[in-house]
Design an enzyme around this catalytic site. Structure first.
Site, PDB file in Angstrom:
ATOM      1  N   TYR A 111       0.819  -1.212   0.000  1.00 16.62           N
ATOM      2  CA  TYR A 111       0.000   0.000   0.000  1.00 16.62           C
ATOM      3  C   TYR A 111       0.855   1.266   0.000  1.00 16.62           C
ATOM      4  O   TYR A 111       1.871   1.324   0.686  1.00 16.62           O
ATOM      5  CB  TYR A 111      -0.887   0.008   1.254  1.00 16.62           C
ATOM      6  CG  TYR A 111      -1.829   1.169   1.300  1.00 16.62           C
ATOM      7  CD1 TYR A 111      -3.064   1.082   0.679  1.00 16.62           C
ATOM      8  CD2 TYR A 111      -1.465   2.362   1.912  1.00 16.62           C
ATOM      9  CE1 TYR A 111      -3.930   2.154   0.695  1.00 16.62           C
ATOM     10  CE2 TYR A 111      -2.327   3.441   1.924  1.00 16.62           C
ATOM     11  CZ  TYR A 111      -3.555   3.331   1.310  1.00 16.62           C
ATOM     12  OH  TYR A 111      -4.401   4.406   1.322  1.00 16.62           O
ATOM     13  N   TRP A 113       1.227   5.683  -1.638  1.00 16.72           N
ATOM     14  CA  TRP A 113       0.964   6.698  -2.650  1.00 16.72           C
ATOM     15  C   TRP A 113       2.072   6.834  -3.686  1.00 16.72           C
ATOM     16  O   TRP A 113       1.846   7.391  -4.752  1.00 16.72           O
ATOM     17  CB  TRP A 113       0.744   8.045  -1.972  1.00 16.72           C
ATOM     18  CG  TRP A 113      -0.690   8.310  -1.675  1.00 16.72           C
ATOM     19  CD1 TRP A 113      -1.532   7.519  -0.962  1.00 16.72           C
ATOM     20  CD2 TRP A 113      -1.445   9.457  -2.081  1.00 16.72           C
ATOM     21  NE1 TRP A 113      -2.774   8.110  -0.883  1.00 16.72           N
ATOM     22  CE2 TRP A 113      -2.748   9.303  -1.558  1.00 16.72           C
ATOM     23  CE3 TRP A 113      -1.148  10.611  -2.805  1.00 16.72           C
ATOM     24  CZ2 TRP A 113      -3.752  10.249  -1.768  1.00 16.72           C
ATOM     25  CZ3 TRP A 113      -2.140  11.549  -3.001  1.00 16.72           C
ATOM     26  CH2 TRP A 113      -3.431  11.362  -2.495  1.00 16.72           C
TER      27      TRP A 113
HETATM   28  N1  LIG Z   1      -2.358   7.774  12.536  1.00 17.21           N
HETATM   29  C1  LIG Z   1      -2.748   7.878  11.272  1.00 17.21           C
HETATM   30  N2  LIG Z   1      -2.181   7.101  10.337  1.00 17.21           N
HETATM   31  C2  LIG Z   1      -2.565   7.208   9.039  1.00 17.21           C
HETATM   32  C3  LIG Z   1      -3.563   8.133   8.657  1.00 17.21           C
HETATM   33  C4  LIG Z   1      -4.164   8.935   9.665  1.00 17.21           C
HETATM   34  O1  LIG Z   1      -5.064   9.764   9.401  1.00 17.21           O
HETATM   35  N3  LIG Z   1      -3.732   8.785  10.957  1.00 17.21           N
HETATM   36  N4  LIG Z   1      -3.915   8.259   7.332  1.00 17.21           N
HETATM   37  C5  LIG Z   1      -3.725   7.085   6.502  1.00 17.21           C
HETATM   38  C6  LIG Z   1      -3.883   7.409   5.086  1.00 17.21           C
HETATM   39  S1  LIG Z   1      -5.347   8.174   4.664  1.00 17.21           S
HETATM   40  C7  LIG Z   1      -2.974   7.063   4.135  1.00 17.21           C
HETATM   41  S2  LIG Z   1      -3.399   7.272   2.491  1.00 17.21           S
HETATM   42  C8  LIG Z   1      -1.686   6.442   4.478  1.00 17.21           C
HETATM   43  C9  LIG Z   1      -0.531   6.923   3.582  1.00 17.21           C
HETATM   44  O2  LIG Z   1       0.538   6.060   3.676  1.00 17.21           O
HETATM   45  P1  LIG Z   1       1.607   5.883   2.487  1.00 17.21           P
HETATM   46  O3  LIG Z   1       0.961   6.096   1.172  1.00 17.21           O
HETATM   47  O4  LIG Z   1       2.319   4.612   2.709  1.00 17.21           O
HETATM   48  O5  LIG Z   1       2.586   7.107   2.803  1.00 17.21           O
HETATM   49  P2  LIG Z   1       3.689   7.827   1.909  1.00 17.21           P
HETATM   50  O6  LIG Z   1       4.504   8.607   2.853  1.00 17.21           O
HETATM   51  O7  LIG Z   1       3.031   8.570   0.796  1.00 17.21           O
HETATM   52  O8  LIG Z   1       4.570   6.619   1.362  1.00 17.21           O
HETATM   53  C10 LIG Z   1       5.028   6.581   0.055  1.00 17.21           C
HETATM   54  C11 LIG Z   1       6.408   5.955   0.011  1.00 17.21           C
HETATM   55  O9  LIG Z   1       6.730   5.763  -1.360  1.00 17.21           O
HETATM   56  C12 LIG Z   1       8.035   6.253  -1.621  1.00 17.21           C
HETATM   57  N5  LIG Z   1       8.091   6.618  -3.047  1.00 17.21           N
HETATM   58  C13 LIG Z   1       7.778   7.784  -3.643  1.00 17.21           C
HETATM   59  N6  LIG Z   1       7.941   7.700  -4.979  1.00 17.21           N
HETATM   60  C14 LIG Z   1       8.370   6.441  -5.231  1.00 17.21           C
HETATM   61  C15 LIG Z   1       8.727   5.743  -6.438  1.00 17.21           C
HETATM   62  O10 LIG Z   1       8.655   6.252  -7.548  1.00 17.21           O
HETATM   63  N7  LIG Z   1       9.121   4.436  -6.297  1.00 17.21           N
HETATM   64  C16 LIG Z   1       9.209   3.828  -5.087  1.00 17.21           C
HETATM   65  N8  LIG Z   1       9.623   2.550  -5.058  1.00 17.21           N
HETATM   66  N9  LIG Z   1       8.896   4.473  -3.943  1.00 17.21           N
HETATM   67  C17 LIG Z   1       8.470   5.743  -4.024  1.00 17.21           C
HETATM   68  C18 LIG Z   1       8.208   7.409  -0.667  1.00 17.21           C
HETATM   69  O11 LIG Z   1       9.576   7.705  -0.473  1.00 17.21           O
HETATM   70  C19 LIG Z   1       7.498   6.854   0.586  1.00 17.21           C
HETATM   71  O12 LIG Z   1       8.375   6.105   1.373  1.00 17.21           O
HETATM   72  O13 LIG Z   1      -1.389   6.711   5.855  1.00 17.21           O
HETATM   73  C20 LIG Z   1      -2.435   6.291   6.734  1.00 17.21           C
HETATM   74  N10 LIG Z   1      -1.981   6.415   8.106  1.00 17.21           N
HETATM   75  N1  LIG Z   2      -1.237  18.266   2.662  1.00 14.44           N
HETATM   76  C1  LIG Z   2      -1.736  17.013   2.642  1.00 14.44           C
HETATM   77  N2  LIG Z   2      -2.997  16.796   2.199  1.00 14.44           N
HETATM   78  C2  LIG Z   2      -3.512  15.535   2.180  1.00 14.44           C
HETATM   79  C3  LIG Z   2      -2.743  14.424   2.595  1.00 14.44           C
HETATM   80  C4  LIG Z   2      -1.413  14.687   3.082  1.00 14.44           C
HETATM   81  O1  LIG Z   2      -0.682  13.760   3.489  1.00 14.44           O
HETATM   82  N3  LIG Z   2      -0.957  15.975   3.076  1.00 14.44           N
HETATM   83  N4  LIG Z   2      -3.274  13.151   2.534  1.00 14.44           N
HETATM   84  C5  LIG Z   2      -4.401  12.932   1.643  1.00 14.44           C
HETATM   85  C6  LIG Z   2      -5.071  11.663   1.920  1.00 14.44           C
HETATM   86  S1  LIG Z   2      -4.270  10.229   1.488  1.00 14.44           S
HETATM   87  C7  LIG Z   2      -6.306  11.580   2.439  1.00 14.44           C
HETATM   88  S2  LIG Z   2      -7.053  10.052   2.628  1.00 14.44           S
HETATM   89  C8  LIG Z   2      -7.065  12.766   2.823  1.00 14.44           C
HETATM   90  C9  LIG Z   2      -7.694  12.565   4.207  1.00 14.44           C
HETATM   91  O2  LIG Z   2      -8.671  13.515   4.450  1.00 14.44           O
HETATM   92  P1  LIG Z   2      -9.351  13.595   5.875  1.00 14.44           P
HETATM   93  O3  LIG Z   2      -9.465  12.263   6.471  1.00 14.44           O
HETATM   94  O4  LIG Z   2     -10.610  14.363   5.738  1.00 14.44           O
HETATM   95  O5  LIG Z   2      -8.247  14.462   6.627  1.00 14.44           O
HETATM   96  P2  LIG Z   2      -7.721  14.578   8.130  1.00 14.44           P
HETATM   97  O6  LIG Z   2      -6.711  15.664   8.088  1.00 14.44           O
HETATM   98  O7  LIG Z   2      -7.295  13.249   8.638  1.00 14.44           O
HETATM   99  O8  LIG Z   2      -8.987  15.009   8.944  1.00 14.44           O
HETATM  100  C10 LIG Z   2      -9.603  16.293   8.758  1.00 14.44           C
HETATM  101  C11 LIG Z   2      -9.968  16.870  10.096  1.00 14.44           C
HETATM  102  O9  LIG Z   2     -10.966  16.083  10.713  1.00 14.44           O
HETATM  103  C12 LIG Z   2     -10.955  16.392  12.100  1.00 14.44           C
HETATM  104  N5  LIG Z   2     -11.468  15.249  12.860  1.00 14.44           N
HETATM  105  C13 LIG Z   2     -10.792  14.173  13.315  1.00 14.44           C
HETATM  106  N6  LIG Z   2     -11.620  13.350  13.992  1.00 14.44           N
HETATM  107  C14 LIG Z   2     -12.846  13.917  13.949  1.00 14.44           C
HETATM  108  C15 LIG Z   2     -14.133  13.528  14.457  1.00 14.44           C
HETATM  109  O10 LIG Z   2     -14.323  12.506  15.098  1.00 14.44           O
HETATM  110  N7  LIG Z   2     -15.164  14.371  14.171  1.00 14.44           N
HETATM  111  C16 LIG Z   2     -15.021  15.518  13.473  1.00 14.44           C
HETATM  112  N8  LIG Z   2     -16.092  16.251  13.227  1.00 14.44           N
HETATM  113  N9  LIG Z   2     -13.820  15.909  13.007  1.00 14.44           N
HETATM  114  C17 LIG Z   2     -12.753  15.115  13.225  1.00 14.44           C
HETATM  115  C18 LIG Z   2      -9.503  16.662  12.445  1.00 14.44           C
HETATM  116  O11 LIG Z   2      -9.420  17.798  13.296  1.00 14.44           O
HETATM  117  C19 LIG Z   2      -8.831  16.848  11.105  1.00 14.44           C
HETATM  118  O12 LIG Z   2      -8.041  18.017  11.011  1.00 14.44           O
HETATM  119  O13 LIG Z   2      -6.217  13.910   2.868  1.00 14.44           O
HETATM  120  C20 LIG Z   2      -5.417  14.055   1.698  1.00 14.44           C
HETATM  121  N10 LIG Z   2      -4.790  15.365   1.747  1.00 14.44           N
HETATM  122 MO   LIG Z   3      -5.371   8.467   2.365  1.00 13.27          MO
END
Ligand SMILES: Nc1nc2c(c(=O)[nH]1)N[C@H]1C(S)=C(S)[C@@H](COP(=O)(O)OP(=O)(O)OC[C@H]3O[C@@H](n4cnc5c(=O)[nH]c(N)nc54)[C@H](O)[C@@H]3O)O[C@H]1N2
Ligand SMILES: Nc1nc2c(c(=O)[nH]1)N[C@H]1C(S)=C(S)[C@@H](COP(=O)(O)OP(=O)(O)OC[C@H]3O[C@@H](n4cnc5c(=O)[nH]c(N)nc54)[C@H](O)[C@@H]3O)O[C@H]1N2
Ligand SMILES: [Mo]
Length: 763
Positions: A111, A113
């Protein structure tokens, strides 16, 4: 190949690279972008920082003793090898495991990005390769939308359909009066889009809506989630109580006679049974405003007033995805759909429901679905796929998922490319234990993240600037020709080339490459994308010459579910009944105590995955403003945001004072799962009793030799629960962490996250 003006696409925007003497000196934002992201600056110093992986490397113990040394993962130094040696070793392990244990023993879910370019999409490349050698165990669903992706198709429509048909900002600007945002509308998150964010829409759109007089209400624990709109109202509910709060709104609609009976009758099923639950006829508990207020921690009057305003105005209500990234995360989405149906504004201009405005850039763009180029992944003969919230600890154990009973496979080899489990996975101390079980771990990445440091065989990948590619998110404004701007750093190779090297050793090179060069692949993928696009696009040569292809804006006034509202029989939903399912016979039939047949309030304290959690504070882990997940945490923009080198954490001044914590202090956040250090930011923009820290600080164990080490740097997943949302979706529940915090008075441990591991010579 050369292209146009030489653009590059990242997940956070389009830039023009400036290069001098073979080194990147700047990334200039695309001239048309009204709200470019600062994250680009991090690429400039991050791309060849010390954290870059320059040569293939193998963990020392693995080189000497093979899989028997797996306890040394994350602890031992590395030995650098030639590409031939490293690929021979990796191919030998893949071959051994598939022969001895079958292909299901290979976890290739991988998994993550990765980068924006669609041909060099690391996960797609890996999946294609693994399919060529007989298949692999995949992952199902995402960390982003674990609960949402399983629930929504059963009750409304698939998340992909909903995201692409979101009512356009321009319709909201003209018709919306009240915008109620659960979890706010942080433009910080709309910086990014998966595949690219070629023109940042959300900040300008929020400005236009505010200027048009739209009133914004932020329902959630953090005021800063609506910082981008001046004068937004804030209703500071307790985290995880949105379902109860919405039940209170719904109850008020019923008692005031404001529920839209005509819409409910024409467009929904199951309202009757839900109503008996709502009013308390079914269980003796009326979910009225007073009941909801006590749970959500706000005044009952606030709920009553908001319900009346929502019914009395053209109202858009939006659900942040964070709401469903928590235990019982299915419920706030189901209840949100139900409340919107009761308001009866779904399908009207400027009103109804949003499931992700401001979550990513393209939501509400009004652009048609042009699916960017996609590498064909082939067919996976192995049909096991594990939900992302589950990992490697329980081989053979059974679990429930989406109405089925399944078994965890016995994983012997992990092959990861383009993701960072030590960023994304919950309960990292548990992950570290699980990570020591497989016999072999292969990681491809440009950087020495913890994921690479915890691998056996590390293969250095190029970054997007070191190869030609095509960028573009579905629903985005441009397809972008990403012209190679730099030579590969060190001996880095493209993921495609790395995997072609493995494929050659395993006798499937032709199947993997399809006999095409990278140039030929890019042309083919672009032409396929053009052929399938619902709008005209230029041919490949013209695209290459311009460096861009603009996707015409054909639905600037798009309204979600407009046709369904007008004629539910003629344009039914893809649900079993063709209607919005406030009650789902199918989900009821699964007989799941933690996810019955209509939306319900379930106290998180009763969730089995949280048993024993007794921290007095609720820790939220949001998306970072200064990076994408863990990517470029080592770059300037992210590093400049840190406090004493640690990730900032928001604390209410009252909670801080009670613990003797001052602004800028380093604090230790802990619970029974683990602990991390962070830098305190005191603000009254957070509800008392709640802490908020961004995800993505690279895991930095103070003492890697000991399990359960303190993380020096601020990775919230040290304390988050690794438990499924419910037996329905088994989604990620990161937002349900309960913790304590204290001032950290011991000598500060150094930050070593951005240093490469120790290297030693050949044994
Ligand atoms: N506590 C907590 N944990 C969360 C979340 C949260 O809200 N709270 N959010 C979750 C969510 S929504 C998501 S989507 C995940 C994201 O989790 P990930 O998608 O696993 O996070 P990234 O940091 O984007 O990891 C991408 C990796 O790919 C590498 N990379 C970039 N380009 C390339 C390439 O071209 N080739 C290769 N081989 N590698 C590359 C980067 O260096 C990096 O190590 O995290 C989740 N984890
Ligand atoms: N700059 C930047 N943007 C991103 C990403 C990133 O890594 N960097 N990741 C992307 C990815 S993979 C994803 S999936 C999306 C995720 O998008 P979201 O899941 O919507 O984003 P979060 O920042 O986790 O949450 C938004 C806000 O929800 C509030 N929140 C948390 N828990 C609760 C709750 O129980 N109730 C309510 N009402 N509010 C709550 C928190 O204060 C938080 O700031 O964002 C994307 N956008
Ligand atoms: Mo995500």
């Amino acid at each position: 190949m050369s292209g146009g003006d030489g653009f590059t696409a990242t997940h956070w925007g389009v830039y023009r690279p400036r290069v001098a003497d073979g080194r990147l000196t700047a990334l200039d934002p695309a001239p048309w972008d009204a709200a470019p992201s600062a994250i680009g600056r991090s690429v400039v110093d991050g791309i060849d920082a010390p954290a870059r992986i320059r040569r293939p490397a193998v963990r020392e113990g693995f080189l000497r003793h093979g899989p028997a040394s797996r306890d040394g993962r994350g602890r031992e130094p590395f030995v650098e090898l030639s590409w031939d040696e490293a690929l021979d070793l990796a191919a030998r392990e893949l071959d051994r495991v598939r022969r001895e244990h079958g292909n299901a023993a290979i976890f290739g879910g991988s998994y993550g990005w990765a980068s924006a370019g669609r041909f060099h999409h690391a996960q797609s490349q890996l999946h294609r390769f693994l399919n060529c050698i007989g298949g692999y165990t995949a992952h199902s669903d995402t960390y982003s939308l674990g609960a949402g992706r399983v629930l929504m198709p059963r009750i409304l429509a698939s998340m992909d359909d909903l995201m692409l048909s979101q009512t356009a900002w321009s319709s909201l600007e003209k018709h919306c009066e009240l915008f109620v945002a659960f979890g706010g509308l942080p433009a910080r998150n709309a910086q990014v889009g998966s595949g690219g964010a070629s023109d940042h829409l959300v900040k300008p759109a929020l400005g236009r809506l505010a200027a048009a007089g739209v009133r914004f209400v932020n329902v959630g624990p953090v005021r800063h989630d609506l910082d981008d709109v001046a004068g937004a109202e804030w209703i500071a509910i307790r985290p995880g109580t949105d379902t109860a709060f919405m039940l209170g709104l719904a109850h008020t609609l019923v008692t005031d006679g404001l529920a839209d009976g005509d819409f409910l009758a024409r467009c929904t099923v199951g309202y009757g049974e839900f109503r008996r639950y709502l009013t308390g006829e079914a269980d003796g508990v009326a979910k009225d405003a007073g009941w909801a207020a006590a749970i959500a921690g706000v005044a009952a009057e606030t709920i009553v007033t908001l319900a009346r305003r929502m019914a009395g105005n053209r109202t858009m209500m939006n659900l942040a995805w964070s709401l469903q990234r928590a235990v019982h995360g299915e419920q706030p989405f189901w209840m949100g759909v139900t409340l919107a149906a009761m308001l009866g504004q779904i399908g009207t201009p400027g009103g109804g429901l949003g499931v992700g405005y401001s979550v990513m850039n393209t939501m509400g763009s009004g652009r048609r679905r042009v699916t960017g180029p996609r590498l064909p992944q082939g067919r996976n003969p192995v049909d096991t796929a594990i939900p992302v919230a589950d990992m490697l600890l329980n081989p053979g154990a059974s679990y429930r998922y989406n109405g089925q009973t399944r078994r965890y496979p016995d994983i012997r080899l992990v092959h990861w490319a383009g993701g960072n489990a030590f960023h994304h996975h919950q309960d990292i101390n548990r992950l570290v234990r699980a990570w020591r079980r497989p016999e072999t771990v292969i990681v491809q990445d440009p950087f020495w993240t913890a994921q690479a440091k915890f691998a056996d065989i590390v293969l250095p990948a190029t970054t997007a600037l070191e190869r030609d590619d095509i960028g573009g998110a579905t629903g985005d404004r441009f397809l972008v020709w990403m012209a190679r701007a730099l030579d590969p750093v060190g001996e880095a190779r493209d993921d495609h080339a790395i995997l072609a090297g493995l494929a050659r050793r395993l006798g499937v090179e032709d199947a993997f490459t399809g006999g095409l060069t990278t140039e030929e692949w890019l042309e083919r993928l672009y032409e396929e994308c053009r052929f399938n696009a619902p709008v005209p696009l230029p041919d490949f040569r013209s695209f290459l010459a311009a460096g861009l292809a603009e996707i015409p804006l054909v639905e600037p006034e798009k309204i979600l579910l407009q046709a369904f509202r007008a004629d539910p029989d003629g344009s039914p939903l893809p649900t079993p009944s063709g209607r919005i399912e406030i009650g789902s016979a199918i989900i009821a039939g699964f007989g799941l105590p933690d996810c019955p047949g209509h939306p319900v309030w379930r106290d998180p304290a009763d969730h089995p995955g949280l048993a024993g959690d007794d921290g007095p504070l609720h820790l939220l882990s949001c998306q970072p403003a200064t990076r994408l997940h863990s990517q470029y945490d080592h770059g300037a923009v992210s590093r400049e945001s840190k406090i004493a080198g640690r990730e900032p954490i928001r604390i209410h001044p009252g909670d801080a004072a009670a613990r003797g914590i001052g602004d800028g202090d380093v604090v230790r956040v802990f619970n029974r799962r683990g602990a991390f250090l962070a830098g305190a930011v005191l603000t009254d923009g957070i509800r008392p009793g709640v802490l908020q820290i961004a995800t993505g600080a690279w895991y930095d164990p103070v003492d890697p030799a000991t399990d359960g080490s303190l993380d020096a740097h601020g990775n919230p997943n040290m304390v988050t629960p690794d438990t499924g949302t419910s037996a329905l979706a088994q989604g990620c529940s990161a937002q349900s962490a309960l913790v304590e915090v204290e001032r950290f008075t011991a000598p500060l441990p150094p930050i070593r996250a951005f240093q490469p591991p120790r290297f030693v010579g050949r044994p």
